[in-house]
Enzyme design. Structure first.
Site, PDB file in Angstrom:
ATOM      1  N   HIS A  68      10.977  50.712  22.571  1.00 54.62           N
ATOM      2  CA  HIS A  68      10.211  51.927  22.903  1.00 54.62           C
ATOM      3  C   HIS A  68      11.136  53.002  23.513  1.00 54.62           C
ATOM      4  O   HIS A  68      11.166  54.144  23.070  1.00 54.62           O
ATOM      5  CB  HIS A  68       9.099  51.521  23.884  1.00 54.62           C
ATOM      6  CG  HIS A  68       8.303  52.649  24.464  1.00 54.62           C
ATOM      7  ND1 HIS A  68       6.967  52.830  24.185  1.00 54.62           N
ATOM      8  CD2 HIS A  68       8.636  53.639  25.325  1.00 54.62           C
ATOM      9  CE1 HIS A  68       6.526  53.895  24.831  1.00 54.62           C
ATOM     10  NE2 HIS A  68       7.517  54.404  25.551  1.00 54.62           N
ATOM     11  N   GLU A  69      11.922  52.582  24.509  1.00 54.09           N
ATOM     12  CA  GLU A  69      12.812  53.534  25.192  1.00 54.09           C
ATOM     13  C   GLU A  69      13.932  54.011  24.267  1.00 54.09           C
ATOM     14  O   GLU A  69      14.348  55.164  24.335  1.00 54.09           O
ATOM     15  CB  GLU A  69      13.413  52.911  26.444  1.00 54.09           C
ATOM     16  CG  GLU A  69      12.409  52.513  27.517  1.00 54.09           C
ATOM     17  CD  GLU A  69      11.522  53.662  27.958  1.00 54.09           C
ATOM     18  OE1 GLU A  69      11.964  54.833  27.931  1.00 54.09           O
ATOM     19  OE2 GLU A  69      10.359  53.390  28.313  1.00 54.09           O
ATOM     20  N   HIS A  72      12.732  56.851  22.196  1.00 54.74           N
ATOM     21  CA  HIS A  72      12.782  58.102  22.979  1.00 54.74           C
ATOM     22  C   HIS A  72      14.205  58.660  22.967  1.00 54.74           C
ATOM     23  O   HIS A  72      14.446  59.831  22.717  1.00 54.74           O
ATOM     24  CB  HIS A  72      12.452  57.843  24.448  1.00 54.74           C
ATOM     25  CG  HIS A  72      10.995  57.710  24.755  1.00 54.74           C
ATOM     26  ND1 HIS A  72      10.070  58.658  24.415  1.00 54.74           N
ATOM     27  CD2 HIS A  72      10.312  56.748  25.421  1.00 54.74           C
ATOM     28  CE1 HIS A  72       8.872  58.272  24.841  1.00 54.74           C
ATOM     29  NE2 HIS A  72       8.990  57.112  25.452  1.00 54.74           N
TER      30      HIS A  72
HETATM   31 ZN   LIG Z   1       7.699  56.028  26.744  1.00 53.34          ZN
END
Ligand SMILES: [Zn+2]
Length: 382
Positions: A68-69, A72
């Site tokens: 997830h990170e 980003h």
């Molecule tokens: Zn996030």
């Protein structure tokens, strides 16, 4: 929060680190998975199987958060933003951004990338769990896959709560920013909504504890408190960044420096300098050359009875990026450095020459004045 971190590995050039607080979560996840969640969802297995599944589940959760990170961070890189790395801490992960996104669109894409990746991962894991269940794969495998899928969907949903600094709050902020053409105002609104959701989680947590007589609601209270704190800090951070943006260290430093010779004894330093000027740090000179600096921290390390025997040169710390800054550096960078090293004074050095001292007090006084005089307009047209 980010004081005790362990570096794990580097991925696509991003350092992945864990905060020690994450180890607490690790233990809690393994325990709640193996003792409660899995026995309920996939009954009839041995306790050692549940423990193994719990460990694998925690590992899967860890990788899901990193994924997830990472999404980003990769999108951020596309927009030319510098990312320092990914740190996993008590409530998930943080992709550390060194600066604010350059445009509303960049912020929107960066913020959406995380939850979108979690939805894709979650849906894929649920899909595979259904297929493997049909193909009669062992129950622990299908059960674990299903749990991981669902937890990723939860992760996406929680992160999309529209309160800053959660991803959903960033999405909201980017839209407000585009609409109002004012980053400060957008952050203010998105942070207030963040404060509201934080309060809501705390209330829900207390209600859950009262109604169910179990401590599960503690989680909501902790997350709510964390969210409120982060929302406040995020807003203050934007205000400070905007007020200091484009301002150089040179503007705030004092050129009238009080330096001390290295031959001075600690006793003289305390009596003739610290008690007289009330500064916590003094540059130390070796003749005309800057030799380092001495602060109250080092004085405290010398027993009082030996103050006359030690000289400033014996205890002074050498010049390093921790105590030196260039006059042409951004004032914001100085503030970040002071915060990171918990110091309130930096030596301003041009080449090898000491040209001034920058104090936190002066920076804060400027910020307070700017807020007082410009208030709401400080963030216009950003
Ligand atoms: Zn996030």
């Amino acid at each position: 929060m980010f004081t005790k971190t362990i570096k794990l590995f580097t991925m696509f050039g991003f350092e992945v680190k864990v905060d020690l607080s994450w180890l607490v979560i690790l233990v809690l996840v393994v325990w709640s998975l193996s003792a409660a969640v899995l026995p309920q969802q996939v009954p009839g297995l041995s306790s050692s199987t549940y423990l193994l599944m719990g460990l694998l589940g925690a590992l899967g959760l860890f990788m899901s958060i990193v994924f997830h990170e990472l999404c980003h961070s990769l999108v951020a890189r596309l927009y030319g933003l510098q990312m320092k790395g990914i740190t996993l801490f008590i409530f998930g992960g943080v992709a550390e951004m060194a600066e604010e996104p350059p445009s509303p669109k960049a912020e929107f894409m960066m913020a959406v990338a995380g939850p979108a990746s979690s939805v894709v991962l979650g849906a894929a894991a649920v899909g595979v769990s259904i297929l493997t269940a049909r193909a009669d794969w062992p129950v622990p495998v299908t059960g674990l896959l299903r749990w991981l899928g669902v937890i990723n969907l939860y992760l996406a949903a929680f992160n999309m709560i529209p309160g800053f600094p959660l991803d959903g709050g960033r999405v909201l902020r980017s839209m407000l920013w585009q609409w109002k053409n004012n980053l400060r105002k957008a952050t203010e609104i998105a942070s207030k909504i963040g404060l509201f959701f934080g309060a809501l989680l705390i209330v829900l947590g207390f209600l859950s504890i009262i109604m169910t007589h179990t401590l599960g609601g503690m989680w909501y209270i902790l997350i709510g408190m964390f969210l409120r704190n982060a929302a406040r800090q995020g807003y203050q951070g934007v205000i400070v960044k905007q007020a200091l943006s484009g301002e150089k260290v040179r503007r705030f430093m004092t050129s009238d420096v009080v330096a001390v010779p290295r031959e001075l004894t600690i006793k003289q330093l305390v009596d003739e300098y610290i008690y007289k000027y009330h500064f916590k740090m003094f540059p130390v000179m070796d003749g005309d050359m800057l030799a380092g600096c001495v602060s109250t921290r080092q004085v405290k390390d010398v027993p009082h009875s030996e103050w006359s025997e030690w000289t400033v040169g014996d205890v002074a710390s050498e010049c390093s990026t921790e105590n030196v800054i260039s006059p042409d550096e951004d004032a914001m960078k100085a503030l970040v450095r002071m915060n990171a090293t918990k110091t309130s004074r930096l030596m301003v050095v041009d080449g090898n020459r000491l040209v001034g001292v920058l104090s936190l007090k002066d920076l804060l006084r400027f910020l307070a004045l700017k807020m007082e005089l410009e208030g709401d307009e400080a963030g216009e047209a950003q």
